[in-house]
Design a protein around this motif. Structure first.
Motif, PDB file in Angstrom:
ATOM      1  N   GLU A   1       0.866  -1.185   0.000  1.00  0.00           N
ATOM      2  CA  GLU A   1       0.000   0.000   0.000  1.00  0.00           C
ATOM      3  C   GLU A   1       0.906   1.240   0.000  1.00  0.00           C
ATOM      4  O   GLU A   1       1.782   1.367   0.858  1.00  0.00           O
ATOM      5  N   ILE A   2       0.710   2.141  -0.939  1.00  0.00           N
ATOM      6  CA  ILE A   2       1.587   3.312  -1.053  1.00  0.00           C
ATOM      7  C   ILE A   2       0.813   4.583  -0.719  1.00  0.00           C
ATOM      8  O   ILE A   2      -0.242   4.861  -1.296  1.00  0.00           O
ATOM      9  N   HIS A   3       1.345   5.342   0.209  1.00  0.00           N
ATOM     10  CA  HIS A   3       0.802   6.650   0.572  1.00  0.00           C
ATOM     11  C   HIS A   3       1.788   7.704   0.079  1.00  0.00           C
ATOM     12  O   HIS A   3       2.889   7.828   0.621  1.00  0.00           O
ATOM     13  N   ASP A   4       1.389   8.431  -0.937  1.00  0.00           N
ATOM     14  CA  ASP A   4       2.264   9.404  -1.587  1.00  0.00           C
ATOM     15  C   ASP A   4       1.853  10.810  -1.158  1.00  0.00           C
ATOM     16  O   ASP A   4       0.726  11.236  -1.407  1.00  0.00           O
ATOM     17  N   TYR A   5       2.772  11.531  -0.520  1.00  0.00           N
ATOM     18  CA  TYR A   5       2.459  12.867  -0.018  1.00  0.00           C
ATOM     19  C   TYR A   5       3.132  13.973  -0.817  1.00  0.00           C
ATOM     20  O   TYR A   5       3.307  15.091  -0.311  1.00  0.00           O
ATOM     21  N   GLY A   6       3.491  13.680  -2.047  1.00  0.00           N
ATOM     22  CA  GLY A   6       3.994  14.706  -2.945  1.00  0.00           C
ATOM     23  C   GLY A   6       5.227  15.401  -2.414  1.00  0.00           C
ATOM     24  O   GLY A   6       6.246  14.762  -2.134  1.00  0.00           O
ATOM     25  N   ASP A   7       5.132  16.724  -2.237  1.00  0.00           N
ATOM     26  CA  ASP A   7       6.246  17.521  -1.728  1.00  0.00           C
ATOM     27  C   ASP A   7       6.113  17.832  -0.238  1.00  0.00           C
ATOM     28  O   ASP A   7       6.907  18.603   0.302  1.00  0.00           O
ATOM     29  N   ARG A   8       5.102  17.264   0.410  1.00  0.00           N
ATOM     30  CA  ARG A   8       4.918  17.527   1.842  1.00  0.00           C
ATOM     31  C   ARG A   8       6.088  16.942   2.638  1.00  0.00           C
ATOM     32  O   ARG A   8       6.583  15.858   2.339  1.00  0.00           O
ATOM     33  N   MET A   9       6.493  17.658   3.680  1.00  0.00           N
ATOM     34  CA  MET A   9       7.612  17.192   4.499  1.00  0.00           C
ATOM     35  C   MET A   9       7.177  16.036   5.388  1.00  0.00           C
ATOM     36  O   MET A   9       6.177  16.112   6.104  1.00  0.00           O
ATOM     37  N   VAL A  10       7.943  14.950   5.342  1.00  0.00           N
ATOM     38  CA  VAL A  10       7.765  13.794   6.220  1.00  0.00           C
ATOM     39  C   VAL A  10       8.948  13.763   7.186  1.00  0.00           C
ATOM     40  O   VAL A  10      10.096  13.971   6.774  1.00  0.00           O
ATOM     41  N   MET A  11       8.693  13.504   8.456  1.00  0.00           N
ATOM     42  CA  MET A  11       9.757  13.530   9.463  1.00  0.00           C
ATOM     43  C   MET A  11       9.421  12.578  10.601  1.00  0.00           C
ATOM     44  O   MET A  11       8.282  12.124  10.736  1.00  0.00           O
ATOM     45  N   PRO A  12      10.397  12.271  11.471  1.00  0.00           N
ATOM     46  CA  PRO A  12      10.090  11.471  12.667  1.00  0.00           C
ATOM     47  C   PRO A  12       9.118  12.214  13.577  1.00  0.00           C
ATOM     48  O   PRO A  12       9.118  13.454  13.633  1.00  0.00           O
ATOM     49  N   SER A  13       8.300  11.490  14.295  1.00  0.00           N
ATOM     50  CA  SER A  13       7.397  12.110  15.259  1.00  0.00           C
ATOM     51  C   SER A  13       8.194  12.840  16.331  1.00  0.00           C
ATOM     52  O   SER A  13       9.334  12.488  16.636  1.00  0.00           O
ATOM     53  N   PHE A  14       7.577  13.840  16.915  1.00  0.00           N
ATOM     54  CA  PHE A  14       8.224  14.600  17.978  1.00  0.00           C
ATOM     55  C   PHE A  14       8.253  13.793  19.282  1.00  0.00           C
ATOM     56  O   PHE A  14       7.341  13.013  19.575  1.00  0.00           O
ATOM     57  N   ILE A  15       9.303  14.010  20.047  1.00  0.00           N
ATOM     58  CA  ILE A  15       9.448  13.423  21.377  1.00  0.00           C
ATOM     59  C   ILE A  15       9.686  14.573  22.342  1.00  0.00           C
ATOM     60  O   ILE A  15      10.690  15.284  22.235  1.00  0.00           O
ATOM     61  N   ASP A  16       8.749  14.818  23.226  1.00  0.00           N
ATOM     62  CA  ASP A  16       8.901  15.889  24.217  1.00  0.00           C
ATOM     63  C   ASP A  16       9.640  15.307  25.420  1.00  0.00           C
ATOM     64  O   ASP A  16       9.130  14.433  26.121  1.00  0.00           O
ATOM     65  N   ALA A  17      10.852  15.791  25.659  1.00  0.00           N
ATOM     66  CA  ALA A  17      11.729  15.185  26.663  1.00  0.00           C
ATOM     67  C   ALA A  17      11.317  15.463  28.102  1.00  0.00           C
ATOM     68  O   ALA A  17      11.829  14.818  29.020  1.00  0.00           O
ATOM     69  N   HIS A  18      10.388  16.405  28.314  1.00  0.00           N
ATOM     70  CA  HIS A  18      10.062  16.753  29.701  1.00  0.00           C
ATOM     71  C   HIS A  18       8.653  17.331  29.762  1.00  0.00           C
ATOM     72  O   HIS A  18       8.416  18.465  29.350  1.00  0.00           O
ATOM     73  N   THR A  19       7.713  16.549  30.282  1.00  0.00           N
ATOM     74  CA  THR A  19       6.353  17.037  30.506  1.00  0.00           C
ATOM     75  C   THR A  19       5.858  16.540  31.858  1.00  0.00           C
ATOM     76  O   THR A  19       6.420  15.620  32.452  1.00  0.00           O
TER      77      THR A  19
END
Length: 551
Positions: free
Chosen positions: A49-67
């Motif tokens: 299954e292919i999800h194509d997001y064109g030119d949209r930026m893909v990145m690792p999810s955020f990790i909040d180090a202190h909450t």
């Protein structure tokens, strides 16, 4: 590896392994990434299954180090007034909470958060008298933005059974000259009975609060956060943590949550290991130990090496919050048992104490396979900056706090010491790493606001803050702090933080490429799609890129 097989691709994939986004395809099988492929890989992966997001930026999810997840989830709920940060004086804050009370006549308690003396025109601490006049019939609990003080009316003092003469392990119950309680409590031990009432809800109410907050984390693209309150090994802690475990096992959390329990008072950590074994759900973990060395400079509870500029008789009230010798003994014991330690240190005196303790632990225990951390580091002596790299300590900081302070430290500690306030670049260069987060609910948990502060040292209005503009981070450095280095803070760097084979498939699609927009536009960024462990858990709306099945 088995389960759903999909490709997430874009012409702007930021894996965290290269300095900029590149065309690529992320292959996901089940919960994990099984490869980073060329963008034009569809011929070799016809059954995927292919999800194509064109030119949209893909990145690792955020990790909040202190909450502070529990109080943060409550503060983000309908039960709490979150507008007190707009108040520029004690009087304005009272009017804001009075209006909230009128809008909610059915609430038995009135709760608020966000007031901050650094935002006020006058330099004085609040007291209960105006609150008593404004809301005389219901208890009022107002948590300071820095989460180290509680401002209450007389009814709340009565309900929480605050004893003005109670002996405290840290902090103080502030009194008027005549010995009556002013309604202001400083630091954790003093605030504990009030915080218990602030956090008191039925189980069903608290489950609903957690459900809504998990949705909020998903919408912001945060795949890991924490509970950093240093809770003790009590029945109440088991109960509160048990709600999150139950939610995870029955419905599933949308982020990994790491709880850090009490360090101070223990050298035998059997209670810690029992709790760690009990809370073994897929996404709720006992991560390590937490201690508070000092408080905050706004109320003179930060531990300074030299006296405060505006209070030359004081290097910090009731600090350190635990005896130095015990801190050192307990850290050595914890590290020897394989447990990570994280210490709250605001001012240069507490930072030095923590570094000394960690150095002694390393001398006893040798090199460890995890990093002890120092949290916040709002001020440091320049002699201590290189020690982070020398000892192997992970600095953990919150860039948006600088804008919250609004240059308040210049009055507290003076211009010379402000050259080393929130020294993010110096910390990263010394340690070779820097974990970033928010300390939510102290400031908004939105990662894009913190990214903006890290790369510009400006507030949301574009106004420069701080007295050391050279301490900015580059965008790749800030993103690393919010992904890879934050994963190190949770001992999870082998599981998350970059897009590479073997790691959990936690990735985001953004509505704009952070590397191509002006830094001032970073706070306006939105997450369009959030994949958590290979499953799409959030999508803002349809029409962003194309999603197709290739068979």
């Amino acid at each position: 590896m088995s389960g759903r097989r999909l490709i997430v691709r874009s012409r702007a994939v930021y894996t965290g392994k290269k300095s900029r986004p590149v065309p690529a395809a992320i292959a996901v099988e089940g919960k994990r990434i099984c490869g980073v492929l060329p963008w034009d890989c569809e011929k070799q992966y016809r059954e995927w299954e292919i999800h194509d997001y064109g030119d949209r930026m893909v990145m690792p999810s955020f990790i909040d180090a202190h909450t502070h997840l529990f109080s943060g989830a409550v503060s983000a709920s309908e039960y709490v007034c979150t507008d007190l940060g707009r108040g520029k004086s004690q009087e304005e804050c009272v009017e804001i909470i009075r209006a909230f009370a009128r809008e909610h006549p059915d609430y038995p308690r009135i709760r608020g958060t966000g007031w901050f003396v650094g935002n006020w025109k006058e330099d004085r601490l609040p007291d209960r008298r105006l609150l008593d006049q404004a809301i005389p019939d219901r208890p009022v609990y107002l948590q300071c933005a820095d989460a180290h003080s509680m401002w209450m009316n007389f009814r709340a003092l009565e309900e929480a059974n605050i004893d003005p003469d109670r002996k405290l392990s840290d902090g103080m119950i502030v009194k008027f000259d005549d010995g009556q309680m002013s309604g202001l409590l400083l630091e954790p031990s003093a605030c504990a009975p009030a915080l218990e009432k602030y956090m008191e809800f039925s189980d069903e109410e608290m489950l609903r609060i957690h459900r809504e907050f998990q949705k909020h984390l998903a919408a912001l693209g945060i795949s890991a956060a924490s509970e950093m309150f240093a809770d003790d090994y009590l029945e109440k802690t088991y109960h509160d943590y048990g709600l999150l475990k139950r939610l995870d096992e029955e419905e599933g959390l949308s982020a990994h949550i790491y709880a850090y329990t009490r360090l101070f008072g223990y050298t035998d950590f059997a209670p810690y290991f029992r709790m760690k074994e009990f809370f073994d759900s897929p996404h709720f973990h006992i991560g390590g130990l937490k201690g508070f060395v000092d408080g905050v400079t706004e109320t003179f509870t930060g531990m300074m090496l030299k006296p405060y500029t505006d209070r030359p008789d004081c290097r910090g009230l009731s600090v350190p919050l635990w005896p130095r010798e015990k801190i050192e003994e307990e850290i050595i014991a914890a590290n020897g048992a394989g447990i990570q330690v994280r210490l709250h240190c605001i001012a240069d005196g507490s930072v030095r104490l923590a570094l000394d303790a960690y150095e002694k632990s390393r001398a006893v225990n040798g090199t460890m396979d995890f990093y002890n951390t120092i949290e916040h580091i709002e001020n440091i002596h320049p002699d201590d900056i290189p020690r982070f790299g020398q000892i192997g300590v992970l600095p953990s900081m919150q860039p948006y706090h600088l804008t919250l302070s609004r240059n308040d430290k210049i009055y507290r500690i003076g211009e010379a010491r402000c050259r080393y306030e929130w020294p993010e670049r110096s910390m990263r260069e010394s340690a070779g790493m820097l974990a970033l987060g928010t300390d939510f609910p102290v400031v908004d948990i939105n990662p894009f606001a913190s990214l903006h502060s890290a790369v510009t040292r400006k507030d949301e209005y574009g106004v420069a803050t701080g007295h050391n503009p050279w301490e900015t981070l580059t965008l790749p450095e800030a993103l690393c702090g919010y992904t890879q280095d934050a994963a190190r803070a949770y001992r999870a760097e082998k599981e998350m933080g970059t897009l590479e084979a073997g790691k959990l498939a936690n990735l985001l699609v953004l509505d704009q490429n952070l590397f191509e927009v002006d830094a001032e536009k970073i706070p306006k960024t939105q997450v369009l799609v959030n994949y958590f462990e290979g499953k799409k858990i959030f999508e803002r709306s349809e029409g962003y890129g194309s999603e197709k099945d290739v068979h």
